[in-house]
Design a protein around this motif. Structure first.
Motif, PDB file in Angstrom:
ATOM      1  N   UNK A 274      45.574  35.992  38.848  1.00  0.00           N
ATOM      2  CA  UNK A 274      44.689  35.692  39.362  1.00  0.00           C
ATOM      3  C   UNK A 274      43.624  36.774  39.762  1.00  0.00           C
ATOM      4  N   UNK A 275      42.379  36.500  39.934  1.00  0.00           N
ATOM      5  CA  UNK A 275      41.283  37.450  40.243  1.00  0.00           C
ATOM      6  C   UNK A 275      41.548  37.941  41.605  1.00  0.00           C
ATOM      7  N   UNK A 276      41.539  39.389  42.043  1.00  0.00           N
ATOM      8  CA  UNK A 276      41.629  39.935  43.194  1.00  0.00           C
ATOM      9  C   UNK A 276      41.293  41.311  43.270  1.00  0.00           C
ATOM     10  N   UNK A 277      41.020  41.684  44.560  1.00  0.00           N
ATOM     11  CA  UNK A 277      40.574  43.100  44.720  1.00  0.00           C
ATOM     12  C   UNK A 277      41.542  43.600  45.900  1.00  0.00           C
ATOM     13  N   UNK A 278      41.281  45.009  46.116  1.00  0.00           N
ATOM     14  CA  UNK A 278      41.952  45.820  46.806  1.00  0.00           C
ATOM     15  C   UNK A 278      41.156  47.293  47.040  1.00  0.00           C
ATOM     16  N   UNK A 279      41.966  48.290  47.718  1.00  0.00           N
ATOM     17  CA  UNK A 279      41.434  49.476  47.641  1.00  0.00           C
ATOM     18  C   UNK A 279      40.819  49.972  46.303  1.00  0.00           C
ATOM     19  N   UNK A 280      39.705  50.603  46.420  1.00  0.00           N
ATOM     20  CA  UNK A 280      39.435  51.247  44.810  1.00  0.00           C
ATOM     21  C   UNK A 280      40.410  52.134  44.303  1.00  0.00           C
TER      22      UNK A 280
ATOM     23  N   UNK B 269      46.824  49.828  39.960  1.00  0.00           N
ATOM     24  CA  UNK B 269      48.330  49.354  40.353  1.00  0.00           C
ATOM     25  C   UNK B 269      48.087  47.895  40.797  1.00  0.00           C
ATOM     26  N   UNK B 270      47.095  47.317  41.062  1.00  0.00           N
ATOM     27  CA  UNK B 270      47.012  45.910  41.455  1.00  0.00           C
ATOM     28  C   UNK B 270      47.248  45.374  40.019  1.00  0.00           C
ATOM     29  N   UNK B 271      46.400  45.638  38.693  1.00  0.00           N
ATOM     30  CA  UNK B 271      46.804  45.107  37.554  1.00  0.00           C
ATOM     31  C   UNK B 271      48.174  45.098  37.330  1.00  0.00           C
ATOM     32  N   UNK B 272      48.905  46.364  37.374  1.00  0.00           N
ATOM     33  CA  UNK B 272      50.313  46.576  36.895  1.00  0.00           C
ATOM     34  C   UNK B 272      51.102  45.401  37.662  1.00  0.00           C
ATOM     35  N   UNK B 273      50.607  44.924  38.858  1.00  0.00           N
ATOM     36  CA  UNK B 273      51.437  44.248  39.724  1.00  0.00           C
ATOM     37  C   UNK B 273      50.979  42.415  39.270  1.00  0.00           C
ATOM     38  N   UNK B 274      50.160  42.480  38.450  1.00  0.00           N
ATOM     39  CA  UNK B 274      50.119  41.140  37.660  1.00  0.00           C
ATOM     40  C   UNK B 274      48.668  40.483  37.937  1.00  0.00           C
ATOM     41  N   UNK B 275      47.847  41.080  38.699  1.00  0.00           N
ATOM     42  CA  UNK B 275      46.493  40.500  39.074  1.00  0.00           C
ATOM     43  C   UNK B 275      45.418  40.816  38.172  1.00  0.00           C
ATOM     44  N   UNK B 276      44.393  40.138  38.058  1.00  0.00           N
ATOM     45  CA  UNK B 276      43.170  40.535  37.327  1.00  0.00           C
ATOM     46  C   UNK B 276      42.110  41.162  38.393  1.00  0.00           C
ATOM     47  N   UNK B 277      42.196  42.460  38.416  1.00  0.00           N
ATOM     48  CA  UNK B 277      41.266  43.206  39.277  1.00  0.00           C
ATOM     49  C   UNK B 277      39.902  42.849  39.082  1.00  0.00           C
ATOM     50  N   UNK B 278      39.018  42.746  40.330  1.00  0.00           N
ATOM     51  CA  UNK B 278      37.721  42.452  40.061  1.00  0.00           C
ATOM     52  C   UNK B 278      36.842  43.560  41.123  1.00  0.00           C
ATOM     53  N   UNK B 279      36.007  44.117  40.682  1.00  0.00           N
ATOM     54  CA  UNK B 279      35.369  45.168  41.380  1.00  0.00           C
ATOM     55  C   UNK B 279      34.323  44.520  42.204  1.00  0.00           C
ATOM     56  N   UNK B 280      34.817  44.116  43.341  1.00  0.00           N
ATOM     57  CA  UNK B 280      33.698  43.511  44.134  1.00  0.00           C
ATOM     58  C   UNK B 280      34.309  43.397  45.741  1.00  0.00           C
ATOM     59  N   UNK B 281      33.501  43.387  46.886  1.00  0.00           N
ATOM     60  CA  UNK B 281      34.008  43.514  48.123  1.00  0.00           C
ATOM     61  C   UNK B 281      34.866  42.584  48.444  1.00  0.00           C
ATOM     62  N   UNK B 282      34.816  41.296  48.314  1.00  0.00           N
ATOM     63  CA  UNK B 282      35.550  40.166  48.328  1.00  0.00           C
ATOM     64  C   UNK B 282      35.555  39.177  47.227  1.00  0.00           C
ATOM     65  N   UNK B 283      36.622  38.959  47.044  1.00  0.00           N
ATOM     66  CA  UNK B 283      37.243  38.025  45.839  1.00  0.00           C
ATOM     67  C   UNK B 283      37.581  36.700  46.342  1.00  0.00           C
ATOM     68  N   UNK B 284      37.009  35.508  46.161  1.00  0.00           N
ATOM     69  CA  UNK B 284      37.457  34.284  46.560  1.00  0.00           C
ATOM     70  C   UNK B 284      37.915  33.599  45.222  1.00  0.00           C
ATOM     71  N   UNK B 285      39.132  33.429  45.116  1.00  0.00           N
ATOM     72  CA  UNK B 285      39.762  32.685  43.826  1.00  0.00           C
ATOM     73  C   UNK B 285      40.534  31.199  44.716  1.00  0.00           C
ATOM     74  N   UNK B 286      39.751  30.558  45.245  1.00  0.00           N
ATOM     75  CA  UNK B 286      40.314  29.335  45.963  1.00  0.00           C
ATOM     76  C   UNK B 286      41.124  29.567  47.240  1.00  0.00           C
TER      77      UNK B 286
END
Length: 203
Positions: free
Chosen positions: A125-131, A136-153
């Motif tokens: 899933x598309x997601x974001x976290x602290x820059x 590490x978020x990618x390694x946890x299985x997400x698809x990181x997006x460089x955005x302030x908020x990521x709305x994936x439904x």
């Protein structure tokens, strides 16, 4: 809209209080919004990373929530309370996993995304976290997006710390419209930051 903010010892202060105040102000702005602090165990208060005592904390009851919001804090060390300790305990990820149902939105601020990832809801899933923790978020299985908020439904994630304000405002816009969000932002004297990533577009 009922929002439950899931708290735990060592949670980052602003990860909680930013979206909490933003969402709480919406009722005064005319929106049907309620927000409360909850815990997955039976505690009645938690202590933040900064030493702030937060309470009252209500029992975990995600079946009655529209949004469960998971703050972050304390990912870097398992030697003090925070996300790393909660990942090791496994109880919050398990509770989040069991809470998943149609109509429920799971949201996170900062490293709260790692509790969602451990619950199995960010895989692919598309997601974001602290820059600083995007790799590490990618390694946890997400698809990181460089955005302030990521709305994936049914999953909405926000960047680090102050991004919780933008998460709160985006949830207000999504559920109650841009006028309510703008009214609350004016009340906060806060100018929204960065982009909101939406599936298929950027708001």
């Amino acid at each position: 809209m009922r929002v439950d903010v899931l708290v735990f010892d060592g949670v980052d202060d602003l990860d909680v209080t930013g979206p909490f105040e933003t969402l709480s102000m919406a009722r005064r702005a005319g929106a049907d919004v309620s927000v409360r602090l909850v815990a997955e165990d039976e505690r009645t208060a938690v202590t933040t990373a900064g030493g702030l005592r937060l309470g009252p904390v209500s029992p975990w009851s995600p079946v009655v929530a529209d949004v469960v919001l998971v703050p972050g804090g304390g990912l870097a060390s398992s030697q003090r309370p925070g996300v790393a300790v909660e990942l090791g305990r496994g109880q919050i990820p398990a509770a989040l996993r069991e809470a998943v149902r149609p109509g429920l939105v799971l949201a996170s601020v900062c490293t709260g995304a790692f509790l969602l990832a451990a619950a199995g809801v960010l895989g692919g899933r598309k997601a974001t976290t602290h820059h600083m923790t995007m790799k590490a978020l990618a390694e946890a299985g997400a698809e990181p997006v460089d955005a302030r908020v990521v709305d994936d439904g049914d999953v909405v994630t926000a960047g680090g710390v102050t991004a919780g304000l933008d998460l709160g405002l985006w949830l207000l816009e999504r559920f109650h419209g841009p006028e309510i969000a703008a009214r609350v932002a004016r009340g906060l004297e806060y100018e929204r930051q960065g982009a909101v990533w939406l599936a298929g577009s950027v708001a």
